[in-house]
Design a protein around this motif. Structure first.
Motif: not given
Length: 75
Positions: A24-35, A37-44, A48-51
């Motif tokens: 749960h904490q690892a997913h949260d950290q990855e989400l924070e890193a993705l947040r 980034i702007s704009p997000l690619s389709a893969d990103q 985010v949705s998967e995380l």
């Protein structure tokens, strides 16, 4: 026993709970890193949705463990 005390006990004694909390904490950290980034690619955006789903699944399972372990827990 308070909820916090129960969580501490589960972290010490329950391997599945420790693994779920770590995930749960690892997913949260990855989400924070993705947040950041702007704009997000389709893969990103997909990641985010998967995380978010993975975090929710881990949280739901931790709640089941908490409820089944601590029937007399106070908030």
């Amino acid at each position: 026993m308070t909820r916090e005390t129960l969580i501490e006990r589960l972290m010490a004694e329950n391997e599945e709970f420790r693994r779920l909390r770590s995930e749960h904490q690892a997913h949260d950290q990855e989400l924070e890193a993705l947040r950041s980034i702007s704009p997000l690619s389709a893969d990103q955006q997909w990641r985010v949705s998967e995380l978010k789903k993975l975090k929710l699944m881990a949280k739901d399972r931790m709640e089941v463990i908490i409820r089944s372990t601590g029937s007399g827990v106070t908030a």
